[in-house]
Design an enzyme around this catalytic site. Structure first.
Site, PDB file in Angstrom:
ATOM      1  N   TYR A  28       0.836  -1.128  -0.025  1.00 47.07           N
ATOM      2  CA  TYR A  28       0.029   0.072  -0.095  1.00 47.07           C
ATOM      3  C   TYR A  28       0.755   1.497   0.028  1.00 47.07           C
ATOM      4  O   TYR A  28       0.785   2.174  -0.710  1.00 47.07           O
ATOM      5  CB  TYR A  28      -0.954  -0.125   1.242  1.00 47.07           C
ATOM      6  CG  TYR A  28      -2.188  -0.923   1.023  1.00 47.07           C
ATOM      7  CD1 TYR A  28      -3.280  -0.697   0.316  1.00 47.07           C
ATOM      8  CD2 TYR A  28      -1.788  -2.307   1.476  1.00 47.07           C
ATOM      9  CE1 TYR A  28      -4.329  -1.516   0.237  1.00 47.07           C
ATOM     10  CE2 TYR A  28      -2.815  -3.415   1.281  1.00 47.07           C
ATOM     11  CZ  TYR A  28      -4.280  -2.870   0.796  1.00 47.07           C
ATOM     12  OH  TYR A  28      -5.030  -3.777   0.388  1.00 47.07           O
ATOM     13  N   ASP A  48       9.843  -5.664  -5.719  1.00 43.18           N
ATOM     14  CA  ASP A  48       9.006  -6.242  -4.642  1.00 43.18           C
ATOM     15  C   ASP A  48       9.453  -7.636  -5.031  1.00 43.18           C
ATOM     16  O   ASP A  48       9.629  -8.090  -6.141  1.00 43.18           O
ATOM     17  CB  ASP A  48       7.424  -6.066  -5.016  1.00 43.18           C
ATOM     18  CG  ASP A  48       6.840  -6.409  -3.748  1.00 43.18           C
ATOM     19  OD1 ASP A  48       6.277  -5.592  -2.890  1.00 43.18           O
ATOM     20  OD2 ASP A  48       6.865  -7.809  -3.147  1.00 43.18           O
ATOM     21  N   LYS A  53       2.780  -8.893  -7.924  1.00 44.87           N
ATOM     22  CA  LYS A  53       2.610  -7.372  -7.985  1.00 44.87           C
ATOM     23  C   LYS A  53       3.588  -6.507  -8.941  1.00 44.87           C
ATOM     24  O   LYS A  53       3.001  -5.681  -9.564  1.00 44.87           O
ATOM     25  CB  LYS A  53       3.215  -6.961  -6.666  1.00 44.87           C
ATOM     26  CG  LYS A  53       2.241  -7.220  -5.561  1.00 44.87           C
ATOM     27  CD  LYS A  53       2.662  -6.708  -4.038  1.00 44.87           C
ATOM     28  CE  LYS A  53       1.519  -6.627  -3.194  1.00 44.87           C
ATOM     29  NZ  LYS A  53       1.827  -6.679  -1.769  1.00 44.87           N
ATOM     30  N   LYS A 221       5.640   9.035  14.039  1.00 44.24           N
ATOM     31  CA  LYS A 221       4.691   8.065  13.382  1.00 44.24           C
ATOM     32  C   LYS A 221       3.919   7.580  14.416  1.00 44.24           C
ATOM     33  O   LYS A 221       2.608   7.462  14.340  1.00 44.24           O
ATOM     34  CB  LYS A 221       5.563   7.078  12.595  1.00 44.24           C
ATOM     35  CG  LYS A 221       4.438   6.158  11.712  1.00 44.24           C
ATOM     36  CD  LYS A 221       3.688   6.564  10.774  1.00 44.24           C
ATOM     37  CE  LYS A 221       2.690   5.699  10.461  1.00 44.24           C
ATOM     38  NZ  LYS A 221       1.562   6.386   9.623  1.00 44.24           N
ATOM     39  N   ASN A 225      -0.012   8.037  15.181  1.00 46.65           N
ATOM     40  CA  ASN A 225      -1.247   6.854  15.203  1.00 46.65           C
ATOM     41  C   ASN A 225      -1.969   6.839  16.414  1.00 46.65           C
ATOM     42  O   ASN A 225      -3.062   6.451  16.621  1.00 46.65           O
ATOM     43  CB  ASN A 225      -0.496   5.564  14.533  1.00 46.65           C
ATOM     44  CG  ASN A 225      -0.389   5.616  13.275  1.00 46.65           C
ATOM     45  OD1 ASN A 225      -1.080   6.730  12.659  1.00 46.65           O
ATOM     46  ND2 ASN A 225       0.063   4.741  12.675  1.00 46.65           N
ATOM     47  N   HIS A 228      -4.228   9.688  16.863  1.00 47.39           N
ATOM     48  CA  HIS A 228      -5.707   9.256  16.176  1.00 47.39           C
ATOM     49  C   HIS A 228      -6.446   8.308  16.929  1.00 47.39           C
ATOM     50  O   HIS A 228      -7.577   8.321  17.003  1.00 47.39           O
ATOM     51  CB  HIS A 228      -5.041   8.722  14.820  1.00 47.39           C
ATOM     52  CG  HIS A 228      -4.472   9.935  14.013  1.00 47.39           C
ATOM     53  ND1 HIS A 228      -3.564   9.581  12.759  1.00 47.39           N
ATOM     54  CD2 HIS A 228      -4.250  11.063  14.333  1.00 47.39           C
ATOM     55  CE1 HIS A 228      -3.166  10.550  12.453  1.00 47.39           C
ATOM     56  NE2 HIS A 228      -3.445  11.686  13.200  1.00 47.39           N
ATOM     57  N   CYS A 279     -10.846  22.147  38.283  1.00 52.76           N
ATOM     58  CA  CYS A 279     -12.031  21.673  37.344  1.00 52.76           C
ATOM     59  C   CYS A 279     -11.842  20.190  36.793  1.00 52.76           C
ATOM     60  O   CYS A 279     -12.542  19.214  36.790  1.00 52.76           O
ATOM     61  CB  CYS A 279     -12.285  22.808  36.253  1.00 52.76           C
ATOM     62  SG  CYS A 279     -12.986  24.162  36.784  1.00 52.76           S
ATOM     63  N   LYS A 335      -0.684  26.005  38.542  1.00 53.00           N
ATOM     64  CA  LYS A 335      -0.342  26.565  37.330  1.00 53.00           C
ATOM     65  C   LYS A 335       0.038  27.867  37.679  1.00 53.00           C
ATOM     66  O   LYS A 335      -0.216  28.301  38.570  1.00 53.00           O
ATOM     67  CB  LYS A 335      -1.160  26.237  36.137  1.00 53.00           C
ATOM     68  CG  LYS A 335      -2.352  27.188  36.122  1.00 53.00           C
ATOM     69  CD  LYS A 335      -3.243  27.060  34.849  1.00 53.00           C
ATOM     70  CE  LYS A 335      -4.309  28.083  34.852  1.00 53.00           C
ATOM     71  NZ  LYS A 335      -5.194  28.061  33.729  1.00 53.00           N
TER      72      LYS A 335
HETATM   73  N1  LIG Z   1      -0.817   0.743   4.954  1.00 55.64           N
HETATM   74  C1  LIG Z   1      -0.841   1.974   5.518  1.00 55.64           C
HETATM   75  O1  LIG Z   1      -1.794   2.671   5.450  1.00 55.64           O
HETATM   76  C2  LIG Z   1       0.315   2.503   6.084  1.00 55.64           C
HETATM   77  C3  LIG Z   1       0.467   3.964   6.363  1.00 55.64           C
HETATM   78  C4  LIG Z   1       1.481   4.302   6.912  1.00 55.64           C
HETATM   79  C5  LIG Z   1       2.516   3.592   7.034  1.00 55.64           C
HETATM   80  N2  LIG Z   1       2.648   2.234   6.789  1.00 55.64           N
HETATM   81  C6  LIG Z   1       3.812   1.459   7.195  1.00 55.64           C
HETATM   82  O2  LIG Z   1       4.254   1.191   5.979  1.00 55.64           O
HETATM   83  C7  LIG Z   1       4.937   0.092   5.875  1.00 55.64           C
HETATM   84  C8  LIG Z   1       4.490  -0.728   4.694  1.00 55.64           C
HETATM   85  O3  LIG Z   1       3.054  -0.995   5.049  1.00 55.64           O
HETATM   86  P1  LIG Z   1       2.106  -1.582   3.772  1.00 55.64           P
HETATM   87  O4  LIG Z   1       0.717  -1.298   4.279  1.00 55.64           O
HETATM   88  O5  LIG Z   1       2.394  -0.965   2.405  1.00 55.64           O
HETATM   89  O6  LIG Z   1       2.765  -3.001   4.098  1.00 55.64           O
HETATM   90  P2  LIG Z   1       2.375  -4.300   2.859  1.00 55.64           P
HETATM   91  O7  LIG Z   1       2.353  -5.617   3.420  1.00 55.64           O
HETATM   92  O8  LIG Z   1       1.151  -4.057   2.055  1.00 55.64           O
HETATM   93  O9  LIG Z   1       3.420  -4.137   1.518  1.00 55.64           O
HETATM   94  C9  LIG Z   1       4.745  -4.481   1.962  1.00 55.64           C
HETATM   95  C10 LIG Z   1       5.442  -5.034   0.805  1.00 55.64           C
HETATM   96  O10 LIG Z   1       6.760  -5.370   0.917  1.00 55.64           O
HETATM   97  C11 LIG Z   1       7.197  -6.462   0.082  1.00 55.64           C
HETATM   98  N3  LIG Z   1       8.628  -6.740   0.541  1.00 55.64           N
HETATM   99  C12 LIG Z   1       8.511  -7.664   1.678  1.00 55.64           C
HETATM  100  N4  LIG Z   1      10.042  -8.070   1.880  1.00 55.64           N
HETATM  101  C13 LIG Z   1      10.633  -7.381   0.731  1.00 55.64           C
HETATM  102  C14 LIG Z   1      11.851  -7.410   0.082  1.00 55.64           C
HETATM  103  N5  LIG Z   1      12.817  -8.245   0.907  1.00 55.64           N
HETATM  104  N6  LIG Z   1      12.026  -6.896  -1.129  1.00 55.64           N
HETATM  105  C15 LIG Z   1      11.175  -6.449  -1.740  1.00 55.64           C
HETATM  106  N7  LIG Z   1      10.000  -6.285  -1.292  1.00 55.64           N
HETATM  107  C16 LIG Z   1       9.478  -6.932  -0.109  1.00 55.64           C
HETATM  108  C17 LIG Z   1       5.918  -7.378   0.205  1.00 55.64           C
HETATM  109  O11 LIG Z   1       5.937  -8.574  -0.896  1.00 55.64           O
HETATM  110  C18 LIG Z   1       4.891  -6.526   0.241  1.00 55.64           C
HETATM  111  O12 LIG Z   1       4.386  -6.068  -1.268  1.00 55.64           O
HETATM  112  C19 LIG Z   1       4.855  -0.632   7.311  1.00 55.64           C
HETATM  113  O13 LIG Z   1       5.647  -0.593   8.271  1.00 55.64           O
HETATM  114  C20 LIG Z   1       3.415   0.010   7.954  1.00 55.64           C
HETATM  115  O14 LIG Z   1       3.134  -0.010   9.270  1.00 55.64           O
HETATM  116  C21 LIG Z   1       1.280   1.581   6.353  1.00 55.64           C
END
Ligand SMILES: NC(=O)c1ccc[n+]([C@@H]2O[C@H](COP(=O)([O-])OP(=O)(O)OC[C@H]3O[C@@H](n4cnc5c(N)ncnc54)[C@H](O)[C@@H]3O)[C@@H](O)[C@H]2O)c1
Length: 446
Positions: A28, A48, A53, A221, A225, A228, A279, A335
């Site tokens: 993502y 990847d 993908k 980060k 979170n 939120h 308060c 305060k």
């Molecule tokens: N999903 C969200 O909304 C979001 C938002 C902000 C931050 N994050 C953070 O970002 C990071 C990624 O989240 P995501 O949701 O995209 O994860 P995801 O699981 O959707 O994607 C991770 C990708 O990395 C690939 N991968 C794993 N090992 C690999 C390697 N050695 N070489 C190449 N590719 C490899 C996997 O195949 C997968 O496609 C996490 O740390 C998450 O906490 C996620």
């Protein structure tokens, strides 16, 4: 960009920038980052280990549903700005590599770094022929200290590799809009040129980046979170209680949000001393009591007072750990700029210090026994006479006596100067003199 609800975004029809950006992990975060960076004009290679993908991206297909992603991938692949590969060797001439692999939870809740370690080992193994600088930007969510303890040591023998933290804040469903119109851009690192290099990639977005230390970037980060999650839980608990009291939950929360000075604002969001006063504790107790009578559990609201007590206890424990015996305390009211002593956490702090055998003197610019009157004077004389006896008439008096000063209220400038000139060691519970230094903002160039 088109309007919020439209699922297509303007495609860049301009030139491809000389900057080559690699994106490791096309999930993502990685896929959206890769497509958006390509759309900003950079030459992007996504890597990847998942062949499907990679094949999808190369065929112009989004590997998962995200509003507006597919046309962005399709058009940027067609324009030659975006490609995908399963081979790390295809990033050999990248200037910046964004690491976006997953960091899922382990069973015990700890953060799983397996994907990150493996991806970084692969990057390191591909560097034998390389001499060109490479900035590794860690975009995966990692706990503070991960870059210093896990990432940087892996590249100790590769001085041309530098590491920065560049957390991602996008939300799935509106991820492309969030990338292109970011609420926050954070780049953290100790090497200024590398921080600037990564920050400069975002210049077209016209949002000034926050340039901070490596550990701060990692922590932000988590702080975001957690904030939120606390906001959602707060709104839901207030909503649940409102509904049980026949009050419209939506009206309560939307009206609360109208206050941009104290509610939706930086107010009350600075780490400092425990809260007190007439308060906050009283009203929280009343809310919790009424909720419990309605058989309504509100764990977040119930825990606020407990959290406050814990915070006060941490301060007391830290002061008791000091070698100092003669402790001066600045501030007695809950305060600054008030003489209100009701539920002042300083009273509890003093009682514990006295109870543990510390000698204490107190100065508060608004609490002088010969000048205060009414309920506060009675409170001191009748409820806390043991503390009333400790009051000094001036800060100079306290400073000349103590060998350590505990600051519980924000100091006026002239009083802060007196403390500085006295050269006495201090514990600043309000955090006004804590000096966290961030990197200066650079003049960014595309
Ligand atoms: N999903 C969200 O909304 C979001 C938002 C902000 C931050 N994050 C953070 O970002 C990071 C990624 O989240 P995501 O949701 O995209 O994860 P995801 O699981 O959707 O994607 C991770 C990708 O990395 C690939 N991968 C794993 N090992 C690999 C390697 N050695 N070489 C190449 N590719 C490899 C996997 O195949 C997968 O496609 C996490 O740390 C998450 O906490 C996620």
């Amino acid at each position: 960009m088109t309007s919020e609800n439209c699922d297509s975004f303007e495609v860049n029809s301009g030139q491809v920038s000389a900057t080559h950006v690699a994106v490791l992990g096309l999930g993502y975060v990685g896929c959206v980052s890769a497509a958006c960076l390509a759309n900003l004009g950079y030459r992007v290679t996504g890597v990847d280990r998942d062949e499907n993908k990679v094949a999808n991206v190369m065929s112009g297909i989004a590997p998962f549903y995200e509003t507006g992603l597919e046309p962005l991938i399709r058009d940027n692949v067609a324009a030659g700005r975006l490609r995908a590969s399963t081979s790390i060797n295809d990033i050999a001439d990248a200037d910046v590599a964004f690491v976006c692999v997953g960091t899922p939870s382990e069973k015990n809740g700890n953060l799983g770094l397996e994907q990150l370690r493996r991806a970084l080992h692969e990057v390191r193994d591909s560097l034998s022929e390389r001499t060109k600088p490479l900035v590794l930007a860690i975009r995966s969510t990692v706990f503070p200290g991960t870059c210093e303890e896990t990432v940087i040591p892996l590249f100790r023998d590769y001085p041309f590799v530098s590491v920065v933290s560049n957390p991602e804040f996008l939300r799935e469903g509106v991820a492309i809009k969030d990338f292109l119109e970011p609420s926050l851009i954070v780049v953290g690192g100790e090497d200024f040129d590398s921080v600037e290099r990564v920050a400069s990639l975002y210049v077209p977005l016209q949002v000034p980046p926050c340039l901070v230390s490596l550990r701060t970037a990692e922590m932000i980060k988590y702080a975001c979170n957690a904030f939120h999650a606390v906001k959602v839980s707060f709104a839901n608990e207030i909503g649940a209680l409102s509904a049980r009291l026949n009050v419209d939950p939506g009206e309560v929360m939307s009206t609360l949000c109208e206050d941009k000075k104290l509610n939706i604002s930086p107010a009350y969001l600075k780490p400092g001393f425990a809260f007190g006063g007439s308060c906050l504790p009283k009203d929280l107790r009343a809310l919790n009591y009424r909720a419990s009578r309605l058989d309504l559990r509100l764990p977040l609201l119930e825990s606020a007072l407990l959290s406050n007590q814990q915070h006060l206890q941490r301060a007391i424990d830290a002061i008791l750990d000091l070698p100092a015996r003669k402790l001066g305390v600045f501030g007695l009211a809950f305060k600054e700029n008030t003489d209100d002593l009701r539920e002042s956490p300083v009273v509890t702090l003093l009682e514990q210090l006295i109870g543990k055998g510390r000698e204490v003197r107190v100065f508060d610019p608004h609490i002088q026994l010969d000048s205060i009157y009414g309920s506060n004077r009675n409170f001191i004389l009748q409820q806390i006479p043991h503390i009333g006896r400790l009051l000094d008439d001036s800060l100079a008096q306290t400073l000349s006596w103590c060998d350590h000063l505990v600051i519980t209220q924000k100091l006026r400038f002239d009083l802060a100067l007196q403390v500085k000139e006295a050269g006495v060691s201090t514990t600043d519970l309000v955090g006004t003199s804590l000096a966290y230094t961030a990197l200066p903002a650079p003049a960014l160039a595309v």
